[in-house]
Write a protein that holds these residues in place. Structure first.
Motif, PDB file in Angstrom:
ATOM      1  N   ALA A 166      -1.096   1.181  -4.810  1.00 40.12           N
ATOM      2  CA  ALA A 166      -0.337   0.037  -4.327  1.00 40.12           C
ATOM      3  C   ALA A 166       0.643  -0.369  -5.408  1.00 40.12           C
ATOM      4  O   ALA A 166       0.361  -0.222  -6.595  1.00 40.12           O
ATOM      5  CB  ALA A 166      -1.273  -1.131  -4.014  1.00 40.12           C
ATOM      6  N   PRO A 170       0.805  -1.228   0.000  1.00 39.51           N
ATOM      7  CA  PRO A 170       0.000   0.000   0.000  1.00 39.51           C
ATOM      8  C   PRO A 170       0.837   1.276   0.000  1.00 39.51           C
ATOM      9  O   PRO A 170       1.931   1.308   0.560  1.00 39.51           O
ATOM     10  CB  PRO A 170      -0.821  -0.103   1.295  1.00 39.51           C
ATOM     11  CG  PRO A 170      -0.233  -1.186   2.103  1.00 39.51           C
ATOM     12  CD  PRO A 170       0.594  -2.042   1.201  1.00 39.51           C
ATOM     13  N   VAL A 172      -6.839  -2.833   3.680  1.00 42.06           N
ATOM     14  CA  VAL A 172      -7.517  -1.595   3.262  1.00 42.06           C
ATOM     15  C   VAL A 172      -8.849  -1.455   4.005  1.00 42.06           C
ATOM     16  O   VAL A 172      -9.201  -0.370   4.471  1.00 42.06           O
ATOM     17  CB  VAL A 172      -7.742  -1.553   1.725  1.00 42.06           C
ATOM     18  CG1 VAL A 172      -8.494  -0.283   1.329  1.00 42.06           C
ATOM     19  CG2 VAL A 172      -6.419  -1.631   0.990  1.00 42.06           C
ATOM     20  N   GLN A 192       5.404   5.013   1.077  1.00 41.27           N
ATOM     21  CA  GLN A 192       5.338   3.556   0.969  1.00 41.27           C
ATOM     22  C   GLN A 192       6.497   2.994   1.779  1.00 41.27           C
ATOM     23  O   GLN A 192       7.608   3.509   1.696  1.00 41.27           O
ATOM     24  CB  GLN A 192       5.502   3.165  -0.512  1.00 41.27           C
ATOM     25  CG  GLN A 192       5.697   1.688  -0.792  1.00 41.27           C
ATOM     26  CD  GLN A 192       5.977   1.412  -2.291  1.00 41.27           C
ATOM     27  OE1 GLN A 192       5.998   2.326  -3.113  1.00 41.27           O
ATOM     28  NE2 GLN A 192       6.182   0.160  -2.624  1.00 41.27           N
ATOM     29  N   ILE A 214      -8.263   2.807  -6.142  1.00 41.10           N
ATOM     30  CA  ILE A 214      -6.861   2.548  -5.804  1.00 41.10           C
ATOM     31  C   ILE A 214      -6.081   2.299  -7.092  1.00 41.10           C
ATOM     32  O   ILE A 214      -6.429   1.431  -7.887  1.00 41.10           O
ATOM     33  CB  ILE A 214      -6.743   1.351  -4.840  1.00 41.10           C
ATOM     34  CG1 ILE A 214      -7.456   1.685  -3.523  1.00 41.10           C
ATOM     35  CG2 ILE A 214      -5.279   0.997  -4.603  1.00 41.10           C
ATOM     36  CD1 ILE A 214      -7.406   0.576  -2.492  1.00 41.10           C
ATOM     37  N   PHE A 264      -4.191  -7.836   1.444  1.00 41.66           N
ATOM     38  CA  PHE A 264      -4.250  -6.427   1.033  1.00 41.66           C
ATOM     39  C   PHE A 264      -5.671  -5.891   1.186  1.00 41.66           C
ATOM     40  O   PHE A 264      -5.891  -4.803   1.733  1.00 41.66           O
ATOM     41  CB  PHE A 264      -3.758  -6.261  -0.412  1.00 41.66           C
ATOM     42  CG  PHE A 264      -3.824  -4.831  -0.892  1.00 41.66           C
ATOM     43  CD1 PHE A 264      -2.823  -3.920  -0.587  1.00 41.66           C
ATOM     44  CD2 PHE A 264      -4.914  -4.383  -1.633  1.00 41.66           C
ATOM     45  CE1 PHE A 264      -2.900  -2.596  -1.011  1.00 41.66           C
ATOM     46  CE2 PHE A 264      -5.000  -3.065  -2.060  1.00 41.66           C
ATOM     47  CZ  PHE A 264      -3.991  -2.166  -1.753  1.00 41.66           C
ATOM     48  N   ILE A 317      -5.181   5.156   1.658  1.00 43.48           N
ATOM     49  CA  ILE A 317      -4.411   4.331   0.724  1.00 43.48           C
ATOM     50  C   ILE A 317      -4.885   4.705  -0.681  1.00 43.48           C
ATOM     51  O   ILE A 317      -6.040   4.461  -1.027  1.00 43.48           O
ATOM     52  CB  ILE A 317      -4.624   2.833   1.010  1.00 43.48           C
ATOM     53  CG1 ILE A 317      -4.085   2.499   2.404  1.00 43.48           C
ATOM     54  CG2 ILE A 317      -3.962   1.975  -0.066  1.00 43.48           C
ATOM     55  CD1 ILE A 317      -4.578   1.175   2.962  1.00 43.48           C
ATOM     56  N   ASN A 349     -10.498   3.129   4.599  1.00 43.48           N
ATOM     57  CA  ASN A 349     -10.182   4.101   3.545  1.00 43.48           C
ATOM     58  C   ASN A 349     -11.364   5.037   3.340  1.00 43.48           C
ATOM     59  O   ASN A 349     -11.320   5.997   2.710  1.00 43.48           O
ATOM     60  CB  ASN A 349      -9.827   3.336   2.287  1.00 43.48           C
ATOM     61  CG  ASN A 349      -8.554   3.832   1.652  1.00 43.48           C
ATOM     62  OD1 ASN A 349      -7.738   4.452   2.320  1.00 43.48           O
ATOM     63  ND2 ASN A 349      -8.386   3.562   0.387  1.00 43.48           N
ATOM     64  N   TRP A 397     -10.596  -4.947  -6.528  1.00 46.47           N
ATOM     65  CA  TRP A 397     -10.654  -3.913  -5.477  1.00 46.47           C
ATOM     66  C   TRP A 397     -11.835  -2.980  -5.700  1.00 46.47           C
ATOM     67  O   TRP A 397     -12.516  -2.584  -4.759  1.00 46.47           O
ATOM     68  CB  TRP A 397      -9.359  -3.089  -5.442  1.00 46.47           C
ATOM     69  CG  TRP A 397      -8.124  -3.881  -5.148  1.00 46.47           C
ATOM     70  CD1 TRP A 397      -8.079  -5.121  -4.549  1.00 46.47           C
ATOM     71  CD2 TRP A 397      -6.770  -3.524  -5.423  1.00 46.47           C
ATOM     72  NE1 TRP A 397      -6.773  -5.540  -4.447  1.00 46.47           N
ATOM     73  CE2 TRP A 397      -5.954  -4.581  -4.968  1.00 46.47           C
ATOM     74  CE3 TRP A 397      -6.157  -2.410  -6.012  1.00 46.47           C
ATOM     75  CZ2 TRP A 397      -4.555  -4.560  -5.087  1.00 46.47           C
ATOM     76  CZ3 TRP A 397      -4.777  -2.382  -6.121  1.00 46.47           C
ATOM     77  CH2 TRP A 397      -3.989  -3.449  -5.667  1.00 46.47           C
TER      78      TRP A 397
END
Ligand code: C2E
Ligand code: CA
Ligand code: CA
Ligand code: CA
Length: 278
Positions: free
Chosen positions: A57, A45, A273, A256, A112, A269, A54, A278, A104
């Motif tokens: 990535a 992330p 998140v 990062q 993202i 991941f 975030i 987020n 995602w």
């Protein structure tokens, strides 16, 4: 060489040395590993300094060898570049990363951006543009959510071919960033010539920012340079709160590093998140 019989080994080892042999072995095994799906992508992330969210990535390749254990990409990527395997591997990386970014979206994680590393060999010898386009088409990912990490060495040469590749990538609607910024060349003319959107400060400058005066000066210079070109800056390799504080103070845009999270498996991941709200 066959006739040399048991001298073959001695011949090769004298010729290439231990490193050459190991690389040859890695190339052979990598081909199998790729076919057996032993390569996977992890996602690290990246945090927006202002919002704390975030926002992106980086996709990072991992190879878990059944006997030898984890083999570092710093070892197997150069081996893959040497034997041309990097091109099929990169195609797989692009398509896998784009598919993941679509997941995602569907999971409601927000917009993202997925950052993918490009190889100089792919850039020079392959059909990078067609491979990126195929990954976008197959996945249906919004091109604006794909960021290609290029290196300075790819852009340093101001040939027509390089300009054409960059123009075609921009026409696809993807974002471009410069990885490992500051480690390569001092000629910055390409920053003006090519519409990149971000610079990534190399880890070697970020680490020990608070103890090494030279690193501190380099990091501030890169951030100021980027902002004067209206580019965003990512710092990679942020490991400590001291580094984080200074980068905030210098108005770095995105962070990062292990201080926030290591590269994570796809499911980890998503959980990371979601937990991060987020
Ligand atoms: P890179 O593109 O500079 O990637 C950043 C490296 O820094 C990654 O190493 C990441 O795991 C590591 N890193 C991130 N935060 C920290 C930190 O806080 N501390 C430390 N010590 N390390 C941190 P990794 O995953 O071992 O990858 C090494 C290199 O291998 C990459 O450097 C990139 O050049 C190459 N690579 C990895 N995946 C790919 C890929 O899919 N395609 C291509 N062409 N190259 C790749
Ligand atoms: Ca990178
Ligand atoms: Ca980097
Ligand atoms: Ca690096």
């Amino acid at each position: 060489a066959k006739a040399a019989g048991r001298n073959t080994y001695a011949y090769y080892s004298a010729e290439m040395g231990e490193d050459g042999l190991r690389r040859l072995q890695i190339q052979t095994e990598l081909r199998q590993a790729f076919e057996n799906n032993e390569l996977t992508l992890y996602y690290q992330p990246q945090f927006d300094v202002q919002s704390g969210h975030i926002v992106s990535a980086e996709a990072l390749l991992r190879w878990e060898h059944p006997v030898a254990g984890a083999i570092s990409p710093t070892e197997f990527i150069p081996a893959a570049e040497e034997c041309g395997m990097i091109i099929p591997i990169s195609r797989w990386v692009f398509s896998e990363a784009c598919k993941q970014a679509v997941i995602w979206q569907r999971q409601g994680l927000g917009r993202i951006v997925i950052g993918v590393n490009c190889s100089g060999v792919h850039f020079k010898q392959g059909d990078l543009v067609a491979d990126v386009k195929a990954a976008l088409d197959q996945s249906g990912l919004d091109p604006a959510l794909l960021e290609l990490e290029l290196t300075e060495s790819m852009l340093i040469e101001s040939s027509q071919r390089v300009t054409q590749i960059i123009d075609q990538l921009k026409a696809l609607g993807v974002q471009l960033s410069i990885d490992d910024f500051g480690t390569g060349y001092s000629n910055l003319a390409y920053l003006k010539r090519f519409a990149v959107s971000k610079l990534k400060i190399d880890r070697s400058f970020v680490q020990g920012l608070h103890v090494t005066k030279d690193n501190d000066a380099i990091v501030r210079a890169i951030i100021n340079l980027a902002h004067s070109f209206n580019l965003k800056v990512i710092a990679e390799g942020v490991e400590s709160v001291e580094e984080l504080r200074l980068l905030q103070q210098y108005q770095c845009d995105i962070l990062q590093g292990f201080h926030f999270s290591r590269p994570l498996k796809p499911q980890q991941f998503i959980e990371f998140v979601e937990k991060h709200l987020n």
